[in-house]
Design a protein around this motif. Sequence first.
Motif, PDB file in Angstrom:
ATOM      1  N   MET A   1     -24.709  28.712 -27.899  1.00 19.52           N
ATOM      2  CA  MET A   1     -23.754  27.677 -27.507  1.00 19.52           C
ATOM      3  C   MET A   1     -23.591  26.576 -28.548  1.00 19.52           C
ATOM      4  N   ALA A   2     -24.611  26.320 -29.348  1.00 19.44           N
ATOM      5  CA  ALA A   2     -24.520  25.246 -30.337  1.00 19.44           C
ATOM      6  C   ALA A   2     -25.526  25.507 -31.446  1.00 19.44           C
ATOM      7  N   PRO A   3     -25.223  25.128 -32.666  1.00 21.82           N
ATOM      8  CA  PRO A   3     -24.062  24.376 -33.127  1.00 21.82           C
ATOM      9  C   PRO A   3     -22.823  25.244 -33.314  1.00 21.82           C
ATOM     10  N   ASN A   4     -22.933  26.556 -33.150  1.00 23.26           N
ATOM     11  CA  ASN A   4     -21.765  27.426 -33.193  1.00 23.26           C
ATOM     12  C   ASN A   4     -21.796  28.314 -31.958  1.00 23.26           C
ATOM     13  N   PHE A   5     -20.777  29.121 -31.755  1.00 19.70           N
ATOM     14  CA  PHE A   5     -20.654  29.952 -30.557  1.00 19.70           C
ATOM     15  C   PHE A   5     -20.628  31.417 -30.963  1.00 19.70           C
ATOM     16  N   ILE A   6     -21.589  32.186 -30.424  1.00 20.47           N
ATOM     17  CA  ILE A   6     -21.655  33.632 -30.668  1.00 20.47           C
ATOM     18  C   ILE A   6     -22.173  34.283 -29.390  1.00 20.47           C
ATOM     19  N   ARG A   7     -21.635  35.439 -29.066  1.00 23.59           N
ATOM     20  CA  ARG A   7     -22.181  36.252 -27.968  1.00 23.59           C
ATOM     21  C   ARG A   7     -22.777  37.525 -28.559  1.00 23.59           C
ATOM     22  N   SER A   8     -23.903  37.932 -27.988  1.00 27.33           N
ATOM     23  CA  SER A   8     -24.519  39.185 -28.419  1.00 27.33           C
ATOM     24  C   SER A   8     -23.812  40.358 -27.747  1.00 27.33           C
ATOM     25  N   ASN A   9     -24.262  41.540 -28.093  1.00 24.03           N
ATOM     26  CA  ASN A   9     -23.856  42.729 -27.359  1.00 24.03           C
ATOM     27  C   ASN A   9     -24.391  42.624 -25.927  1.00 24.03           C
ATOM     28  N   LYS A  10     -23.883  43.452 -25.041  1.00 25.28           N
ATOM     29  CA  LYS A  10     -24.376  43.507 -23.661  1.00 25.28           C
ATOM     30  C   LYS A  10     -25.440  44.586 -23.574  1.00 25.28           C
ATOM     31  N   ALA A  11     -26.645  44.183 -23.179  1.00 23.90           N
ATOM     32  CA  ALA A  11     -27.737  45.132 -22.998  1.00 23.90           C
ATOM     33  C   ALA A  11     -27.613  45.658 -21.567  1.00 23.90           C
ATOM     34  N   ALA A  12     -27.108  46.877 -21.440  1.00 24.11           N
ATOM     35  CA  ALA A  12     -26.780  47.447 -20.134  1.00 24.11           C
ATOM     36  C   ALA A  12     -27.959  48.187 -19.498  1.00 24.11           C
ATOM     37  N   PHE A  13     -27.925  48.273 -18.168  1.00 24.87           N
ATOM     38  CA  PHE A  13     -28.939  49.011 -17.417  1.00 24.87           C
ATOM     39  C   PHE A  13     -28.316  49.546 -16.125  1.00 24.87           C
ATOM     40  N   THR A  14     -29.010  50.496 -15.511  1.00 21.83           N
ATOM     41  CA  THR A  14     -28.593  51.061 -14.230  1.00 21.83           C
ATOM     42  C   THR A  14     -29.787  51.050 -13.282  1.00 21.83           C
ATOM     43  N   LEU A  15     -29.560  50.569 -12.063  1.00 21.54           N
ATOM     44  CA  LEU A  15     -30.600  50.492 -11.043  1.00 21.54           C
ATOM     45  C   LEU A  15     -30.185  51.366  -9.850  1.00 21.54           C
ATOM     46  N   HIS A  16     -31.072  52.286  -9.451  1.00 18.03           N
ATOM     47  CA  HIS A  16     -30.830  53.126  -8.289  1.00 18.03           C
ATOM     48  C   HIS A  16     -32.109  53.089  -7.455  1.00 18.03           C
ATOM     49  N   CYS A  17     -32.077  52.345  -6.358  1.00 24.38           N
ATOM     50  CA  CYS A  17     -33.257  52.185  -5.505  1.00 24.38           C
ATOM     51  C   CYS A  17     -33.379  53.356  -4.528  1.00 24.38           C
ATOM     52  N   ARG A  18     -34.600  53.845  -4.360  1.00 23.67           N
ATOM     53  CA  ARG A  18     -34.865  54.983  -3.454  1.00 23.67           C
ATOM     54  C   ARG A  18     -35.663  54.523  -2.272  1.00 23.67           C
TER      55      ARG A  18
ATOM     56  N   ARG B   1     -28.399  30.633 -24.124  1.00 26.87           N
ATOM     57  CA  ARG B   1     -28.803  31.024 -22.772  1.00 26.87           C
ATOM     58  C   ARG B   1     -28.484  32.499 -22.582  1.00 26.87           C
ATOM     59  N   TRP B   2     -29.090  33.095 -21.571  1.00 29.54           N
ATOM     60  CA  TRP B   2     -28.825  34.493 -21.218  1.00 29.54           C
ATOM     61  C   TRP B   2     -27.790  34.516 -20.100  1.00 29.54           C
ATOM     62  N   ASP B   3     -26.731  35.294 -20.265  1.00 26.22           N
ATOM     63  CA  ASP B   3     -25.714  35.494 -19.235  1.00 26.22           C
ATOM     64  C   ASP B   3     -25.908  36.870 -18.618  1.00 26.22           C
ATOM     65  N   ARG B   4     -25.581  36.965 -17.314  1.00 26.70           N
ATOM     66  CA  ARG B   4     -25.757  38.217 -16.576  1.00 26.70           C
ATOM     67  C   ARG B   4     -24.436  38.745 -16.047  1.00 26.70           C
ATOM     68  N   SER B   5     -24.428  40.026 -15.764  1.00 29.27           N
ATOM     69  CA  SER B   5     -23.227  40.675 -15.239  1.00 29.27           C
ATOM     70  C   SER B   5     -22.832  40.173 -13.858  1.00 29.27           C
ATOM     71  N   ASP B   6     -23.755  39.552 -13.123  1.00 29.34           N
ATOM     72  CA  ASP B   6     -23.417  39.013 -11.800  1.00 29.34           C
ATOM     73  C   ASP B   6     -22.862  37.590 -11.890  1.00 29.34           C
ATOM     74  N   ARG B   7     -22.524  37.173 -13.111  1.00 26.39           N
ATOM     75  CA  ARG B   7     -21.936  35.857 -13.417  1.00 26.39           C
ATOM     76  C   ARG B   7     -22.922  34.690 -13.320  1.00 26.39           C
ATOM     77  N   SER B   8     -24.200  34.973 -13.199  1.00 26.99           N
ATOM     78  CA  SER B   8     -25.195  33.904 -13.254  1.00 26.99           C
ATOM     79  C   SER B   8     -25.712  33.779 -14.681  1.00 26.99           C
ATOM     80  N   SER B   9     -26.418  32.698 -14.938  1.00 27.71           N
ATOM     81  CA  SER B   9     -26.963  32.443 -16.273  1.00 27.71           C
ATOM     82  C   SER B   9     -28.379  31.928 -16.159  1.00 27.71           C
ATOM     83  N   GLY B  10     -29.157  32.194 -17.191  1.00 29.28           N
ATOM     84  CA  GLY B  10     -30.495  31.643 -17.275  1.00 29.28           C
ATOM     85  C   GLY B  10     -30.424  30.196 -17.741  1.00 29.28           C
TER      86      GLY B  10
END
Length: 126
Positions: free
Chosen positions: A109-126, A61-70
Amino acid sequence: MSRSLLPILLLVASPLLAVPGARSPVLARTVNPQRWNSVCPHEFRFIGEITSRGAGNVTYRWDRSDRSSGPVEVIHFSGPNERQTVATSWTLAQPRNVVFHGWEQIRVMAPNFIRSNKAAFTLHCR
């Protein structure tokens, strides 16, 4: 058994003995510009790669910085060293002139456990 046959037998049998699951590293990256500085909402798109250790299903699954998950997703591999691409997107809006720094990450999550790197971004709304 002859010593010269042993390496050949191990080469032939090794794909059959491969353990199912994902190989490290699992990679994630932001597809569109990592920095958005314009009108919102904006959709960030992410692509990742998962490589197999052997044949079988891999649950992730995809995890997000706001603590939600896909949603939990499953991909099938036919053998070792097979690479599959996975993708997701995240649409965000912030109040004007507020900067948001976030990321997405793949969690196998299965059959083994691995996390990828964090793909970071910056949002600045105008």
